[in-house]
Motif scaffolding. Sequence first.
Motif, PDB file in Angstrom:
ATOM      1  N   LYS A   1     -18.957  34.164  40.478  1.00 16.92           N
ATOM      2  CA  LYS A   1     -18.585  35.009  41.623  1.00 16.92           C
ATOM      3  C   LYS A   1     -19.386  36.301  41.609  1.00 16.92           C
ATOM      4  O   LYS A   1     -19.886  36.741  42.640  1.00 16.92           O
ATOM      5  CB  LYS A   1     -17.086  35.330  41.594  1.00 16.92           C
TER       6      LYS A   1
ATOM      7  N   GLN B   1     -25.822  40.816  47.808  1.00 21.77           N
ATOM      8  CA  GLN B   1     -26.151  42.238  47.959  1.00 21.77           C
ATOM      9  C   GLN B   1     -27.666  42.434  48.008  1.00 21.77           C
ATOM     10  O   GLN B   1     -28.170  43.211  48.811  1.00 21.77           O
ATOM     11  CB  GLN B   1     -25.554  43.034  46.814  1.00 21.77           C
TER      12      GLN B   1
ATOM     13  N   ASP C   1     -14.182  44.893  47.253  1.00 21.59           N
ATOM     14  CA  ASP C   1     -13.723  43.517  47.433  1.00 21.59           C
ATOM     15  C   ASP C   1     -12.704  43.187  46.341  1.00 21.59           C
ATOM     16  O   ASP C   1     -13.012  43.254  45.147  1.00 21.59           O
ATOM     17  CB  ASP C   1     -14.916  42.566  47.358  1.00 21.59           C
ATOM     18  N   THR C   2     -11.494  42.804  46.732  1.00 26.21           N
ATOM     19  CA  THR C   2     -10.438  42.529  45.742  1.00 26.21           C
ATOM     20  C   THR C   2     -10.760  41.301  44.897  1.00 26.21           C
ATOM     21  O   THR C   2     -10.423  41.264  43.715  1.00 26.21           O
ATOM     22  CB  THR C   2      -9.076  42.329  46.438  1.00 26.21           C
ATOM     23  N   GLU C   3     -11.422  40.302  45.478  1.00 22.57           N
ATOM     24  CA  GLU C   3     -11.771  39.098  44.716  1.00 22.57           C
ATOM     25  C   GLU C   3     -12.803  39.426  43.627  1.00 22.57           C
ATOM     26  O   GLU C   3     -12.694  38.959  42.497  1.00 22.57           O
ATOM     27  CB  GLU C   3     -12.331  38.029  45.657  1.00 22.57           C
ATOM     28  N   LEU C   4     -13.780  40.253  43.983  1.00 24.74           N
ATOM     29  CA  LEU C   4     -14.774  40.664  42.988  1.00 24.74           C
ATOM     30  C   LEU C   4     -14.149  41.573  41.935  1.00 24.74           C
ATOM     31  O   LEU C   4     -14.534  41.516  40.765  1.00 24.74           O
ATOM     32  CB  LEU C   4     -15.945  41.376  43.665  1.00 24.74           C
TER      33      LEU C   4
ATOM     34  N   ALA D   1     -22.184  37.528  44.352  1.00 24.56           N
ATOM     35  CA  ALA D   1     -22.078  38.832  45.014  1.00 24.56           C
ATOM     36  C   ALA D   1     -23.360  39.631  44.840  1.00 24.56           C
ATOM     37  O   ALA D   1     -23.830  40.278  45.771  1.00 24.56           O
ATOM     38  CB  ALA D   1     -20.896  39.611  44.451  1.00 24.56           C
TER      39      ALA D   1
END
Length: 145
Positions: free
Chosen positions: A126, A134, A91-94, A130
């Motif tokens: 964030k 998960q 994930d690019t945001e993470l 996540a």
Amino acid sequence: MPIHVCPSTIDAIEQAVDEMNGVALISNRRIKRLERKDRLRMERLRRVFELVRRRGLECYPRNPSWPDEWCTFTVYRPGLLSVDLAAVAADTELMAAMDCVMKGLRHPYWHSDAPASSVMCRELRKLAAAETNQIEANRRRLRAA
């Protein structure tokens, strides 16, 4: 002689961290109000940081910068920094959040690459979200099997 800090102040900080999924942005003004003091001195703020660390929490910046009541600092559970790198890399945001957090931990607070406390708090949230997502996905997967 050590500065006395009310245990209720540290309890309130820990409660805020628990309510906010492991990360809270605490203002110096709030500490001043919790301690019922007219002024917040640097010695008292250092003592608060020390007592928060004794409770198993971490602070960003690691050392208090100044006792100005408009300043803020981030208090978080260190367990938030242990994340699944495969999930973060997907994930690019993470990935951006993890990069920001790593810059904050790598550089001193006054460094140009170090994030502000509010940014660090947002990025840690964030990562915490996540991790929670998960864990929930793993639970669902185990139930389905």
